[in-house]
Enzyme design. Structure first.
Site, PDB file in Angstrom:
ATOM      1  N   THR A 182     -59.868  -8.102 -41.318  1.00 59.74           N
ATOM      2  CA  THR A 182     -59.920  -9.552 -41.587  1.00 59.74           C
ATOM      3  C   THR A 182     -58.547 -10.224 -41.485  1.00 59.74           C
ATOM      4  O   THR A 182     -58.463 -11.452 -41.420  1.00 59.74           O
ATOM      5  CB  THR A 182     -60.442  -9.811 -43.018  1.00 59.74           C
ATOM      6  OG1 THR A 182     -59.499  -9.228 -43.946  1.00 59.74           O
ATOM      7  CG2 THR A 182     -61.806  -9.177 -43.222  1.00 59.74           C
TER       8      THR A 182
ATOM      9  N   ASP B  86     -43.454  -0.866 -40.051  1.00 57.04           N
ATOM     10  CA  ASP B  86     -43.413   0.398 -39.307  1.00 57.04           C
ATOM     11  C   ASP B  86     -42.047   0.620 -38.662  1.00 57.04           C
ATOM     12  O   ASP B  86     -41.537   1.748 -38.642  1.00 57.04           O
ATOM     13  CB  ASP B  86     -44.503   0.412 -38.223  1.00 57.04           C
ATOM     14  CG  ASP B  86     -45.884   0.664 -38.807  1.00 57.04           C
ATOM     15  OD1 ASP B  86     -45.961   1.097 -39.978  1.00 57.04           O
ATOM     16  OD2 ASP B  86     -46.875   0.426 -38.103  1.00 57.04           O
TER      17      ASP B  86
HETATM   18  C1  PRP Z   1     -46.864  -7.730 -42.669  1.00 58.45           C
HETATM   19  C2  PRP Z   1     -45.637  -8.547 -42.999  1.00 58.45           C
HETATM   20  C3  PRP Z   1     -46.189  -9.609 -43.896  1.00 58.45           C
HETATM   21  C4  PRP Z   1     -47.553  -9.842 -43.330  1.00 58.45           C
HETATM   22  C5  PRP Z   1     -47.506 -11.116 -42.531  1.00 58.45           C
HETATM   23  O1  PRP Z   1     -47.161  -6.865 -43.685  1.00 58.45           O
HETATM   24  O2  PRP Z   1     -44.615  -7.805 -43.575  1.00 58.45           O
HETATM   25  O3  PRP Z   1     -46.284  -9.213 -45.252  1.00 58.45           O
HETATM   26  O4  PRP Z   1     -47.856  -8.731 -42.484  1.00 58.45           O
HETATM   27  O5  PRP Z   1     -48.758 -11.439 -42.058  1.00 58.45           O
HETATM   28  P1  PRP Z   1     -49.559 -12.715 -42.532  1.00 58.45           P
HETATM   29  O6  PRP Z   1     -48.613 -13.873 -42.455  1.00 58.45           O
HETATM   30  O7  PRP Z   1     -50.652 -12.802 -41.504  1.00 58.45           O
HETATM   31  O8  PRP Z   1     -50.094 -12.465 -43.900  1.00 58.45           O
HETATM   32  P2  PRP Z   1     -48.253  -5.718 -43.546  1.00 58.45           P
HETATM   33  O9  PRP Z   1     -49.566  -6.168 -44.052  1.00 58.45           O
HETATM   34  O10 PRP Z   1     -48.229  -5.182 -42.141  1.00 58.45           O
HETATM   35  O11 PRP Z   1     -47.757  -4.646 -44.581  1.00 58.45           O
HETATM   36  P3  PRP Z   1     -46.424  -3.749 -44.597  1.00 58.45           P
HETATM   37  O12 PRP Z   1     -45.267  -4.679 -44.828  1.00 58.45           O
HETATM   38  O13 PRP Z   1     -46.691  -2.852 -45.751  1.00 58.45           O
HETATM   39  O14 PRP Z   1     -46.319  -3.031 -43.293  1.00 58.45           O
END
Ligand code: PRP
Ligand code: URA
Length: 209
Positions: A108, A203
């Site tokens: 989602t 990552d």
């Molecule tokens: C990534 C990033 C943000 C989010 C941004 O985190 O660091 O927190 O996605 O996306 P959005 O603006 O659509 O919410 P991720 O969920 O990949 O987690 P991680 O930092 O643990 O890799």
């Protein structure tokens, strides 16, 4: 009224271009992210209030300026926000650090909360919320809501790369929050990744590709 600040100093732009390159490894990626966080931190703290203190220089007494009472808190959104903390701490070593854990559901693309630990006096602090990527804006909106629910009134959001969708969504939900970014990219792809972007920031920081 929310303002979008694009901090496109040549040194920041240059370092970000190296980070975007897929050949750049985790060690360099991490170092560059912290360097940029420090450089952006200079701008994001520009309006910190100063107050007078009286000191003795080796020559005389003087009234000098010092950053006033209101203390800072740095709050990274886990995981990727961690990559910006050290750079900001170099600038403001006394800042306290809180953590908000959110991950994006892979189907989602909406954020899921899994952790929140903040300084006990967070409501009295100026909060710098940090996350390198502002994509759909869902994570930033939820993190800001969590901070406000805990009484924070002075918050600014700092990222590295933003998408148009994110810079639209955050002010719609939080019109009082200024956004600081090094770049505003073109769009999101079908997986809600920023294009051209730099890939998955978490990552690349932690080598979990
Ligand atoms: C990534 C990033 C943000 C989010 C941004 O985190 O660091 O927190 O996605 O996306 P959005 O603006 O659509 O919410 P991720 O969920 O990949 O987690 P991680 O930092 O643990 O890799
Ligand atoms: N999260 C990332 O790490 N990269 C993107 O492009 C979007 C969300």
């Amino acid at each position: 009224m929310s303002t979008l600040h694009i901090i496109d100093h040549p040194l920041i732009v240059h370092k970000l271009s190296i980070m975007r390159n897929k050949k750049t490894g985790s060690k360099d990626f991490r170092e560059l992210l912290n360097e940029i966080a420090m450089l952006m931190g200079y701008e994001i703290t520009r309006d910190l209030p100063l107050e007078d203190i009286v000191i003795d220089t080796p020559l005389t007494k003087m009234t000098a300026k010092t950053v006033s009472g209101k203390k800072l808190a740095i709050v990274p959104i886990l995981r990727a926000g961690l990559g910006m903390v050290e750079g900001l701490q170099r600038l403001v070593p006394v800042a306290k650090v809180g953590h908000i854990g959110l991950y994006r559901d892979p189907e989602t693309h909406t954020p899921v909360e899994y952790y929140c630990k903040l300084p006990s006096d967070i409501e009295n602090r100026i909060v710098i919320l940090v996350d390198p990527m502002l994509a759909t804006g869902g994570s930033a909106v939820d993190a800001l809501t969590m901070l406000k629910a805990r009484g924070c009134e002075h918050i600014r959001f700092m990222c590295l790369v933003a998408a148009p969708e994110g810079v639209k969504k955050v002010p719609e939900a939080h019109p009082d929050i200024d956004i600081y970014t090094a770049a505003l990219d073109e769009c999101l792809n079908e997986h809600a990744y920023i294009v051209p972007g730099l890939g998955d920031a978490g990552d690349r920081i932690f080598g979990t590709l």
